[in-house]
Design a protein around this motif. Sequence first.
Motif, PDB file in Angstrom:
ATOM      1  N   SER A  33       0.914  -1.153   0.039  1.00 46.11           N
ATOM      2  CA  SER A  33       0.045  -0.099   0.054  1.00 46.11           C
ATOM      3  C   SER A  33       0.904   1.070   0.238  1.00 46.11           C
ATOM      4  O   SER A  33       0.549   2.091  -0.861  1.00 46.11           O
ATOM      5  CB  SER A  33      -0.975  -0.079   1.117  1.00 46.11           C
ATOM      6  OG  SER A  33      -1.687   1.309   1.450  1.00 46.11           O
ATOM      7  N   ARG A  34       1.912   1.203   0.900  1.00 49.81           N
ATOM      8  CA  ARG A  34       2.750   2.552   1.034  1.00 49.81           C
ATOM      9  C   ARG A  34       3.501   2.763  -0.504  1.00 49.81           C
ATOM     10  O   ARG A  34       3.615   3.719  -0.871  1.00 49.81           O
ATOM     11  CB  ARG A  34       3.991   2.096   2.194  1.00 49.81           C
ATOM     12  CG  ARG A  34       4.723   3.237   2.223  1.00 49.81           C
ATOM     13  CD  ARG A  34       4.287   4.693   2.709  1.00 49.81           C
ATOM     14  NE  ARG A  34       3.813   4.431   4.121  1.00 49.81           N
ATOM     15  CZ  ARG A  34       4.189   4.705   5.118  1.00 49.81           C
ATOM     16  NH1 ARG A  34       5.588   4.942   5.253  1.00 49.81           N
ATOM     17  NH2 ARG A  34       3.521   4.506   6.332  1.00 49.81           N
ATOM     18  N   GLU A  37       1.307   4.120  -3.056  1.00 50.76           N
ATOM     19  CA  GLU A  37       1.027   5.484  -2.781  1.00 50.76           C
ATOM     20  C   GLU A  37       2.203   6.412  -2.954  1.00 50.76           C
ATOM     21  O   GLU A  37       1.939   7.416  -3.720  1.00 50.76           O
ATOM     22  CB  GLU A  37       0.552   5.715  -1.044  1.00 50.76           C
ATOM     23  CG  GLU A  37      -0.630   5.315  -0.758  1.00 50.76           C
ATOM     24  CD  GLU A  37      -1.495   6.279   0.024  1.00 50.76           C
ATOM     25  OE1 GLU A  37      -1.381   7.318  -0.337  1.00 50.76           O
ATOM     26  OE2 GLU A  37      -1.831   5.835   0.995  1.00 50.76           O
ATOM     27  N   GLU A  38       3.391   5.990  -2.565  1.00 52.11           N
ATOM     28  CA  GLU A  38       4.546   6.935  -3.003  1.00 52.11           C
ATOM     29  C   GLU A  38       4.721   7.021  -4.544  1.00 52.11           C
ATOM     30  O   GLU A  38       4.883   7.956  -5.152  1.00 52.11           O
ATOM     31  CB  GLU A  38       5.795   6.071  -2.432  1.00 52.11           C
ATOM     32  CG  GLU A  38       5.931   6.212  -1.065  1.00 52.11           C
ATOM     33  CD  GLU A  38       7.060   5.450  -0.273  1.00 52.11           C
ATOM     34  OE1 GLU A  38       7.150   5.823   0.732  1.00 52.11           O
ATOM     35  OE2 GLU A  38       7.652   4.515  -0.833  1.00 52.11           O
ATOM     36  N   TRP A  52      -5.078  12.619  -5.531  1.00 51.94           N
ATOM     37  CA  TRP A  52      -4.739  11.765  -4.800  1.00 51.94           C
ATOM     38  C   TRP A  52      -5.335  12.031  -3.503  1.00 51.94           C
ATOM     39  O   TRP A  52      -5.002  13.239  -2.758  1.00 51.94           O
ATOM     40  CB  TRP A  52      -3.433  11.401  -4.889  1.00 51.94           C
ATOM     41  CG  TRP A  52      -3.124  10.107  -4.281  1.00 51.94           C
ATOM     42  CD1 TRP A  52      -2.257   9.701  -3.099  1.00 51.94           C
ATOM     43  CD2 TRP A  52      -3.303   8.688  -4.575  1.00 51.94           C
ATOM     44  NE1 TRP A  52      -2.422   8.489  -2.844  1.00 51.94           N
ATOM     45  CE2 TRP A  52      -3.026   7.840  -3.591  1.00 51.94           C
ATOM     46  CE3 TRP A  52      -4.108   8.099  -5.656  1.00 51.94           C
ATOM     47  CZ2 TRP A  52      -3.173   6.437  -3.762  1.00 51.94           C
ATOM     48  CZ3 TRP A  52      -4.343   6.843  -5.825  1.00 51.94           C
ATOM     49  CH2 TRP A  52      -3.862   6.023  -4.736  1.00 51.94           C
ATOM     50  N   SER A  54      -4.390  10.944   0.232  1.00 53.60           N
ATOM     51  CA  SER A  54      -3.364   9.818   0.704  1.00 53.60           C
ATOM     52  C   SER A  54      -3.478   9.400   2.070  1.00 53.60           C
ATOM     53  O   SER A  54      -3.891  10.030   2.969  1.00 53.60           O
ATOM     54  CB  SER A  54      -1.710  10.727   0.930  1.00 53.60           C
ATOM     55  OG  SER A  54      -0.829   9.914   1.542  1.00 53.60           O
ATOM     56  N   ILE A  56      -0.990   7.569   3.818  1.00 52.86           N
ATOM     57  CA  ILE A  56       0.152   7.301   4.277  1.00 52.86           C
ATOM     58  C   ILE A  56       0.314   7.581   5.868  1.00 52.86           C
ATOM     59  O   ILE A  56       0.025   8.705   6.460  1.00 52.86           O
ATOM     60  CB  ILE A  56       1.288   8.185   3.681  1.00 52.86           C
ATOM     61  CG1 ILE A  56       1.591   7.690   2.045  1.00 52.86           C
ATOM     62  CG2 ILE A  56       2.708   8.260   4.445  1.00 52.86           C
ATOM     63  CD1 ILE A  56       2.634   8.277   1.466  1.00 52.86           C
ATOM     64  N   GLU A  59      -1.870   2.862   7.289  1.00 54.58           N
ATOM     65  CA  GLU A  59      -1.917   1.587   6.421  1.00 54.58           C
ATOM     66  C   GLU A  59      -2.245   0.575   7.415  1.00 54.58           C
ATOM     67  O   GLU A  59      -3.034  -0.407   7.012  1.00 54.58           O
ATOM     68  CB  GLU A  59      -0.450   1.542   5.729  1.00 54.58           C
ATOM     69  CG  GLU A  59      -0.491   2.208   4.691  1.00 54.58           C
ATOM     70  CD  GLU A  59       0.545   3.374   5.089  1.00 54.58           C
ATOM     71  OE1 GLU A  59       1.152   4.183   4.124  1.00 54.58           O
ATOM     72  OE2 GLU A  59       0.571   3.712   6.457  1.00 54.58           O
ATOM     73  N   ARG A  80      -8.873   6.944   1.782  1.00 57.82           N
ATOM     74  CA  ARG A  80      -7.492   6.599   2.237  1.00 57.82           C
ATOM     75  C   ARG A  80      -7.155   5.034   2.674  1.00 57.82           C
ATOM     76  O   ARG A  80      -6.432   4.966   3.506  1.00 57.82           O
ATOM     77  CB  ARG A  80      -7.339   7.637   3.287  1.00 57.82           C
ATOM     78  CG  ARG A  80      -7.065   8.935   2.978  1.00 57.82           C
ATOM     79  CD  ARG A  80      -6.703   9.778   4.084  1.00 57.82           C
ATOM     80  NE  ARG A  80      -6.941  11.212   3.541  1.00 57.82           N
ATOM     81  CZ  ARG A  80      -7.993  11.767   3.383  1.00 57.82           C
ATOM     82  NH1 ARG A  80      -9.192  11.489   3.858  1.00 57.82           N
ATOM     83  NH2 ARG A  80      -8.467  13.119   2.792  1.00 57.82           N
ATOM     84  N   LEU A  82      -6.589   2.537   0.857  1.00 57.98           N
ATOM     85  CA  LEU A  82      -6.010   1.755  -0.242  1.00 57.98           C
ATOM     86  C   LEU A  82      -5.769   0.256   0.099  1.00 57.98           C
ATOM     87  O   LEU A  82      -5.932  -0.542  -0.515  1.00 57.98           O
ATOM     88  CB  LEU A  82      -4.724   2.528  -0.669  1.00 57.98           C
ATOM     89  CG  LEU A  82      -4.098   1.815  -1.639  1.00 57.98           C
ATOM     90  CD1 LEU A  82      -4.755   1.471  -3.150  1.00 57.98           C
ATOM     91  CD2 LEU A  82      -2.671   2.411  -2.024  1.00 57.98           C
ATOM     92  N   SER A 113     -10.904   7.954  -8.396  1.00 56.69           N
ATOM     93  CA  SER A 113     -10.421   7.564  -7.148  1.00 56.69           C
ATOM     94  C   SER A 113     -11.085   6.311  -6.524  1.00 56.69           C
ATOM     95  O   SER A 113     -11.218   5.136  -7.469  1.00 56.69           O
ATOM     96  CB  SER A 113     -10.464   8.621  -5.996  1.00 56.69           C
ATOM     97  OG  SER A 113     -11.541   9.134  -5.600  1.00 56.69           O
ATOM     98  N   ARG A 253      -2.715  11.135   9.681  1.00 54.82           N
ATOM     99  CA  ARG A 253      -2.347  11.154   8.433  1.00 54.82           C
ATOM    100  C   ARG A 253      -1.288  12.344   7.993  1.00 54.82           C
ATOM    101  O   ARG A 253      -1.219  13.414   8.242  1.00 54.82           O
ATOM    102  CB  ARG A 253      -3.720  11.775   7.504  1.00 54.82           C
ATOM    103  CG  ARG A 253      -3.598  12.024   6.165  1.00 54.82           C
ATOM    104  CD  ARG A 253      -4.995  12.641   5.527  1.00 54.82           C
ATOM    105  NE  ARG A 253      -5.229  14.051   6.013  1.00 54.82           N
ATOM    106  CZ  ARG A 253      -6.058  14.574   6.560  1.00 54.82           C
ATOM    107  NH1 ARG A 253      -7.155  13.790   7.144  1.00 54.82           N
ATOM    108  NH2 ARG A 253      -6.354  15.871   6.905  1.00 54.82           N
TER     109      ARG A 253
END
Length: 668
Positions: A33-34, A37-38, A52, A54, A56, A59, A80, A82, A113, A253
Motif C-alpha cells: 500500500s505504501r 501511494e509513493e 490523490w 493519501s 500514508i 496503513e 484513504r 488503499l 479514485s 495522516r
Amino acid sequence: MISKPSISYPFDYDNRFISNQILLELYKNMLKSRMIEEKMLILLRQGKVSKWFSGIGQEAISVGVTMALANDEYILPMHRNLGVFTTRQIPLHRLFAQWQGKAGGFTKGRDRSFHFGTQDYKIIGMISHLGPQLGVADGIALAHKIRNEKKVTAVFTGEGGTSEGDFHEAMNVASVWSLPVLFCVENNGYGLSTPIAEQFNCKHIAHKGKGYGMEAHIIEGNNILEVYNRVSEITAGMRENPRPVLLEFKTFRIRGHEEASGTKYVPDALMETWKEKDPISNYTRFLHDEAILLDEVEERYRNEIQAEIDENLQIAYAENDIACNENEELNDVYKDYAYKEVKSEDDIIEARFVDAVSLGLRQAMEKHGNLVFMGQDIAEYGGVFKVSEGFVDQFGKDRVRNTPICESAIISTGMGLSINGMKAVIEMQFADFVSSGFNPIVNYLAKSHYRWGQSADVVVRMPCGAGVGAGPFHSQTNEAWFTKTPGLKVVYPAFPYDAKGLLESAIEDPNPVLFFEHKALYRSITQEIPKNYYNLPLGKASLLKQGQDVSIITYGAGVHWALEFLNLNENISADLIDLRTLSPLDTEAIFTSIKKTGKALILQEDTLFGGVASDISALLMENCFEYLDAPVQRVASLDTPIPFAKSLESNFLAKSRFEKMLINLLAY
C-alpha cells in the motif's frame, strides 16, 4: 512474545498467537500500500493522475481490519483505505486504470479514485457525501442476519464524518436491530484542516457508542498487531452474537486531506510525534529485531512489489482512453429489466385505492421471499394509513420492520439490502418527510448503476397530496424533486387497478422507484380489480377518454378533477391522458394525441415553476410545434406552500383554475 515500548518502536507488539506467515503477510500488505501511494504521488506531480487522497501513516488500519475479516465479508472503505483494496488482491492494473479514468477500471471512467464498488471482492466504495455508506453497511448486515449467516460488515469513516447525522442514524439503527456492523472510525485529529476540538466536544469518539448502547473500543491505529488482534477477537464474537461495535482508531495522516491541501495547519511538533509512530517503519524494525524479517526477504518483497507496480502501470498506460458511446452512457443509467406481463382476469373484487396498495404489497411479499418492508409504525400498528395491517402476523418482524425516525439511514439500509441480494420497500410516512432522506436517494440509489453497475432494488412509497387539510408539511406532491434525477423511476397512479399493478412492477424492477400514492384518493376512489397477482408496465400512459379538440395530460388527483369536469361537460371532445408513470415518460402517447387535437393542457397538482408540466410543455414545443393550434397551457397550484384552512387550500389547488383555462384554450 509481547514487546516492550523502546526507542525502536513506541508501542507494544503482541505476536504470541500469530504465525510468522501472518506476521509477514501483514507487513507485505502494508508495504505494498505504501509503495503504491509513493508512486501515485510521483504520478500526480507528473500530471498522470488527477487527484490523490493519501493514507500514508494509516496503513495498519486498512490492512489489519481487512485481514481480520473473511474474504466474503463486505468492507465499505473510504479514500484513504488503499490497503483494503490491495489486501483483497484487486489486480493493480484495474486500480491504476480506475484512477486514470479508463475502461479497465470499475466505473468506465464515470467516477474517480475510490468511488466504486466491486461484488467480486466484496468492497463497496464510498460517495463524497460520506454518511450514507454507514446506513448501507446496516442493510448489508441486516441481509446477513435475516439469512442467519454468521458474517460481519465493516464500514469506515473519519473523525469528521462522525458529526454527520447519517453516522448517528446508522449507529442507532444498528444498535436497535443488533446488526453485526463494525463501525471503524479513523481518528486522524483533523477533518481536512479543522481540529477535532472544533468537531465534537467529547474526549474520545468511542464514547459516542455509549449513547447508543453499543460496545466501543479505542485501538492504537498505527500498531498493526493491535489492530489485527483486537479486530479478529471482536469480529469472532460478533459472528456468534450479532451486534454492532464502534472502534476508534487513533492515527494520523502524514499527508494533507488531498495533496493540494498541504499540511501547514499541523504543528511541526505534532507532525514529528506521529512520524515517529509510523506503522510501517516501526513494524519493520520489530520484525527485524525478532529475526522474523531478514534483510534479503525485505529486499525481495520490495523488488516484487515494485515489479508488480511497474508491470501493471504499463498495462494501464497501454489502454486507450475511453471513447464516448452516447447510447451506452444512457443505457447504463438503469439496470436492464425485461418486463414480463402477468395477467389476472378472475376473482374480481371491489377495492379502494388503499386496499389495492395493501393487497399489492402483500402479494409482492408473498412472491418475493427476499423482500423486506421498512417504515415508521408499519409493523403491529399497520402504518398510519393501515396499508400493512396484519403483515407482521403473516411475514414476521424480520421482514416487516418498524424503523426509528431516521429516513436517511433507512433508505441507505435499503440500498445495503439490495447490494446483499435482497429487495426493499420503504414507506415514507408522508412524502414530505423524504426530504430527510433526500441525499441517499439522489446521490446513492440513483447513481450506483451508472457508476459501477450496482442496482438499487428499492421502492420508496410516498403517501402524498393535498385536499385533506393537512397543511404545509403533510400535503406536498413533490415528484419533481425526483423526475429531475437520472437513475430514478417515478410512478404516480390515479386508480386502484393501476396502483396494484404498477406497485407489483415497481417491486419487480431492480431499479430505484419513487411510488407516489395520493392520500385523498386512498378511501375516496373504488374500482374493480383482480384479487390475484398481476402487473402493469412502467412508462405506459393510459388514454381514459378520446376526443378531437384538446389533449388533457395529467396524473394523480388531476385525473379525477379532469374526469369530473368532462363528465359534466360532455360537449367537450377531449383526449384525457393519465400519465401513470412520470419517469420514464410515455412521450409517444403524448405526441400522438397532440398531433391529433392540436391543443394541449397539462394539469398538475404540484406548484407551477419547475414542475413536470414545464418539461412536458417544452417537449411539445420541441417535437410537436407544427401541429399546435394554440400555446401549450399549464395548470398548476399556486407557487406557495400548501395552506391548512379549507378555503385557502381550495384556492391553492390547480383544480380551482382548471375549468377556466380549459375553456379559454378551447376558444383560442
